[in-house]
Design an enzyme around this catalytic site. Structure first.
Site, mmCIF file in Angstrom:
data_model
loop_
_atom_site.group_PDB
_atom_site.id
_atom_site.type_symbol
_atom_site.label_atom_id
_atom_site.label_comp_id
_atom_site.label_asym_id
_atom_site.label_seq_id
_atom_site.Cartn_x
_atom_site.Cartn_y
_atom_site.Cartn_z
ATOM 1 N NE ARG A 1 15.939 31.825 72.595
ATOM 2 C CZ ARG A 1 16.716 31.702 71.533
ATOM 3 N NH1 ARG A 1 16.386 32.279 70.403
ATOM 4 N NH2 ARG A 1 17.828 31.015 71.597
ATOM 5 C CE1 TYR B 1 16.099 27.464 74.969
ATOM 6 C CE2 TYR B 1 14.492 28.378 73.473
ATOM 7 C CZ TYR B 1 15.570 28.535 74.300
ATOM 8 O OH TYR B 1 16.126 29.765 74.454
ATOM 9 C CG HIS C 1 13.470 32.985 77.358
ATOM 10 N ND1 HIS C 1 14.407 33.634 76.576
ATOM 11 C CD2 HIS C 1 13.839 31.689 77.390
ATOM 12 C CE1 HIS C 1 15.297 32.755 76.158
ATOM 13 N NE2 HIS C 1 14.980 31.573 76.638
ATOM 14 C CG HIS D 1 20.227 26.844 71.195
ATOM 15 N ND1 HIS D 1 19.053 26.158 71.121
ATOM 16 C CD2 HIS D 1 20.008 27.898 72.018
ATOM 17 C CE1 HIS D 1 18.151 26.761 71.878
ATOM 18 N NE2 HIS D 1 18.708 27.826 72.427
ATOM 19 C CE LYS E 1 23.332 32.391 76.537
ATOM 20 N NZ LYS E 1 22.247 31.575 77.090
ATOM 21 N NE ARG F 1 19.990 33.414 73.089
ATOM 22 C CZ ARG F 1 20.584 32.780 72.078
ATOM 23 N NH1 ARG F 1 20.837 33.406 70.945
ATOM 24 N NH2 ARG F 1 20.956 31.526 72.224
#
Length: 175
Positions: A108, A148, A105, A139, A30, A5
């Site tokens: 990614r 995704y 983004h 994730h 995250k 990220r």
């Protein structure tokens, strides 16, 4: 390309990047999750090139940040986005529609799709790659990784081909 990220890249410190070992440690992922990633040789070389440029052009600084601004400070999220949009314009990329324009983004997402396409092309187990990819991307749940991949026409085409091959093999086995 690492698939990390933007915020994770900005948070990298020099100590998090071990180019000799080809490893990168994401300490501030995250939800506070950390992970270690193996780097492709081309990524290692690109990061070495960045380090050379940094030594030549950025002022000496006390920041531990790996990526720094021309002022020698840690990058700011808004400035990274501004630079990305400038590069998009310079590259001549245009929006597909007013609501669908290139986003940082998306890199990614491209990484995730390319990883799955490469696995299928190599004859690897897609489910095993998906599990690895989910962990790689940081994730918490594989469903986030499925999201995704769900809008990729390239992956849908491969899925269709694989289904056709499977059904043809079943049909042949019944005869």
């Amino acid at each position: 390309m690492t698939g990390i990220r933007v915020g994770e890249a900005i948070a990298l410190d020099r100590a998090d990047v071990d180019l000799a070992a080809g490893r990168l440690t994401v300490r501030f992922g995250k939800f506070g999750k950390a992970r270690e990633l193996a780097l492709h040789a081309s990524t290692v070389e690109a990061l070495r090139g960045y380090q050379r440029l940094r030594r030549r052009h950025a002022p000496a600084t006390g920041t531990p940040a790996f990526f720094v601004s021309l002022a020698g400070t840690r990058l700011r999220y808004c400035n990274v986005h501004h630079a990305f949009h400038r590069l998009v314009r310079l590259a001549g990329l245009t929006p597909r529609s007013p609501s669908c324009r290139p986003r940082i983004h998306d890199l990614r997402h491209s990484f995730a799709v390319r990883s799955m396409l490469d696995a299928y092309a190599a004859g690897q187990d897609g489910q095993a790659r998906l599990t690895l990819l989910s962990t790689w991307l940081g994730h918490v749940h594989p469903a986030s990784t499925y999201w995704y991949l769900s809008a990729s026409p390239e992956l849908m085409a491969v899925a269709g081909q694989r289904l056709e091959q499977h059904l043809a093999a079943r049909s042949a086995a019944r005869r």
